[in-house]
Enzyme design. Structure first.
Site: not given
Ligand code: FAD
Ligand code: NAD
Length: 466
Positions: A39, A52, A144, A181, A184, A313, A320, A445
């Protein structure tokens, strides 16, 4: 006979599991389906939490190596990457098990498998062994999530061409890493591998990193990351990535049409994520998508089908975890007739680099475009006593307030613990506070939070320490 539930949530990420718990708290017999086998979704398994953990451990490694200049002599500092990865995996395991416990505690039935619509009220769940069961529900909530996107014609092999998932489990520190890219993921994972010893090159299509972020912050952010050794190639479009026997060549073209090739050991493609509706069989029930293939909902998270909702998402808005969670709570409350609500203007965004970057509300660019008159207060961490005392004084706090009413419209921070400091401004904005309200609030402070108070004072040009 299929088991009958009042509500079924498809997806056990931060949106889905939080929604399922809230539904159960509100008295509905609830099920949560997730296909991953663990989960917590992307966030806990391959997103927020493992990234993190590595950000923290790589920062500790980097700090310990540089302690002698501060009067702390340590012996040779060596990296044990395998152990570091195990620590990350342990954090993931503890937290994902924790979510399973929370579902049990709240009497939510957890089904492992892929959920798909048979009818509007019947969900088929197929597990890894392809065994199918069917459950039924009055209300279905789709949560999802999203999956990484790649570039046209380029497939992730998670060894040389990596998505964020591969970048979280590299087995040996690469000599040279290209990050496609500068968003984030690129900047967080680029920081991790740079601190662990890789030469990191960020290739970004646009002229600024983290597009959409307040420009002044984005420019300062890039300056600081450059000082840390990350190399930036702005205005570069990736045309193709050629794999070699070991490593790859990233072929790019810049704005002037000049071609540049980047030879590297690994490439992280972090150019965004796309909504995940795979396998849901939405066609069976006629749930509408928008032009970006996100599930279309109204303000109550209801799709065009009366008993089907979507959050996180997979719908519009920032991708986020906290946005997904808040939507999960709001939709559950709406389903039982309460007034669930998410204020999209006060969703903070945080990049967990060093320094951290945090943002809330409107940027200066947005206010200009909206023709809203604003005042700006800015305070540098260079003048913050706590930041100076611990030699961590890069960055600043910027507060934007309405020129007439002084109401806080946005805040943008880069600096130590910015991701924690932003919560104070979030609360202030939720309460409709003015910058004067923040300025008149007593801050302990010496704390970093005094920089927030001083930025608020600076809105009316009365900061004390600058
Ligand atoms: P998800 O977390 O994607 O969960 C969806 C779940 O549904 C998954 O487990 C998937 O397997 C399951 N699923 C899909 N289809 C089906 C199906 N048909 N049947 C059953 N299960 C299914 N956000 C932050 O706010 N802070 C951060 O620091 C941050 N860091 C990130 C770092 C990375 C490397 C990445 C990739 C993302 C990060 N994010 C961060 C973004 C964050 O992970 C997502 O915004 C968040 O997980 C979205 O939540 P969600 O519940 O919509 O979907
Ligand atoms: P992003 O949207 O943050 O950044 C993608 C970057 O790729 C942009 O700067 C864009 O201009 C660039 N780009 C796009 N096409 C390109 C190309 N052809 N060549 C060069 N650059 C190109 O996407 P991400 O970093 O993949 O992260 C996805 C999402 O996951 C984020 O938008 C965020 O919502 C979430 N996330 C959040 C956190 C956090 O909250 N700390 C951490 C990781 C991911």
């Amino acid at each position: 006979m299929s088991e009958k539930f009042k509500a079924v949530v498809i997806g056990g990420g931060p949106g889905g599991y939080v929604c399922a718990i809230r539904l159960a708290q509100l008295g509905l017999k609830t099920a949560c389906i997730d296909s991953r086998g663990s989960l917590g979704g992307t966030c806990l398994n391959v997103g927020c939490i493992p990234s993190k953990s590595l950000l923290n451990l790589s920062e500790e490694f980097h700090k310990v190596k540089n302690l002698s200049s501060k009067g702390i002599e340590v012996g040779e500092v060596k990296l044990n990457l395998n152990k570091m990865m195990k620590n990350k995996d342990k954090a993931v395991m503890i937290l994902t098990k924790g979510v399973e416990f929370l579902l049990k505690k709240n009497k939510v039935s957890y089904f492992k498998g892929v959920g798909s619509f048979k009818t509007k009220n019947e969900i088929s769940i197929k597990n890894k062994e392809k065994k199918e069961i069917i459950i039924s529900a009055d209300k279905v909530i789709i949560a999802t999530g999203s999956v990484p996107v790649s570039l046209p014609g380029i497939e992730f092999d998670e060894k040389i061409i990596l998505s964020s998932t591969g970048a979280l489990k590299i087995e040996q520190v690469p000599k040279k890493m290209v990050v496609v890219g500068g968003g984030y993921i690129g900047l967080e994972m680029g920081s991790v591998w740079s601190r662990l010893g890789a030469e990191v090159h960020v290739v970004e299509f646009l002229e600024n990193i983290t597009p959409g972020m307040d420009l002044e912050i984005s420019q300062e952010f890039m300056k600081i990351l450059k000082k840390q050794g990350i190399k930036f190639h702005m205005g570069h479009k990736v045309q193709t990535i050629q794999k070699k026997t070991s490593g790859a060549i990233v072929k790019t073209i810049d704005k002037e049409g000049k071609k540049n090739d980047f030879d590297c050991d690994v490439v992280l493609v972090s150019v965004g994520r796309k909504p995940n509706t795979n396998g849901l069989n939405l066609e069976n029930v006629g749930v509408e998508l928008d032009e970006k293939k996100r599930i279309k909902t109204d303000k109550n998270f209801k799709t065009n089908q009366d008993n089907i909702y979507a959050i996180g998402d997979v719908i519009i808005g920032p991708m986020l975890a906290h946005k997904a969670e808040d939507e999960g709570i709001a939709v559950a409350e709406n389903i039982v007739g309460q007034s669930g609500h998410v204020n999209y203007n006060t969703i903070p965004g945080v990049v967990y680099t060093n320094p951290e970057v945090a943002s809330i509300g409107k940027t200066e660019e947005q206010l200009k475009e909206m023709e809203i008159d604003y005042k700006k207060g800015k305070f540098s961490f260079m003048a913050n006593s706590r930041a100076k005392a611990i030699d961590d004084a890069d960055g600043f706090v910027k507060i934007l307030a309405d020129a007439k009413t002084d109401k806080v419209l946005g805040a943008h921070l880069i600096g130590p613990h910015a991701g924690e400091l932003i919560a104070e401004i979030g609360i202030a904005m939720e309460f409709g506070a003015s910058s004067e309200d923040i300025a008149r609030t007593c801050h302990a402070h010496p704390t970093f939070s005094e920089a927030v108070k001083e930025a608020a004072l600076s809105v009316d040009k009365r900061a004390i320490h600058s």
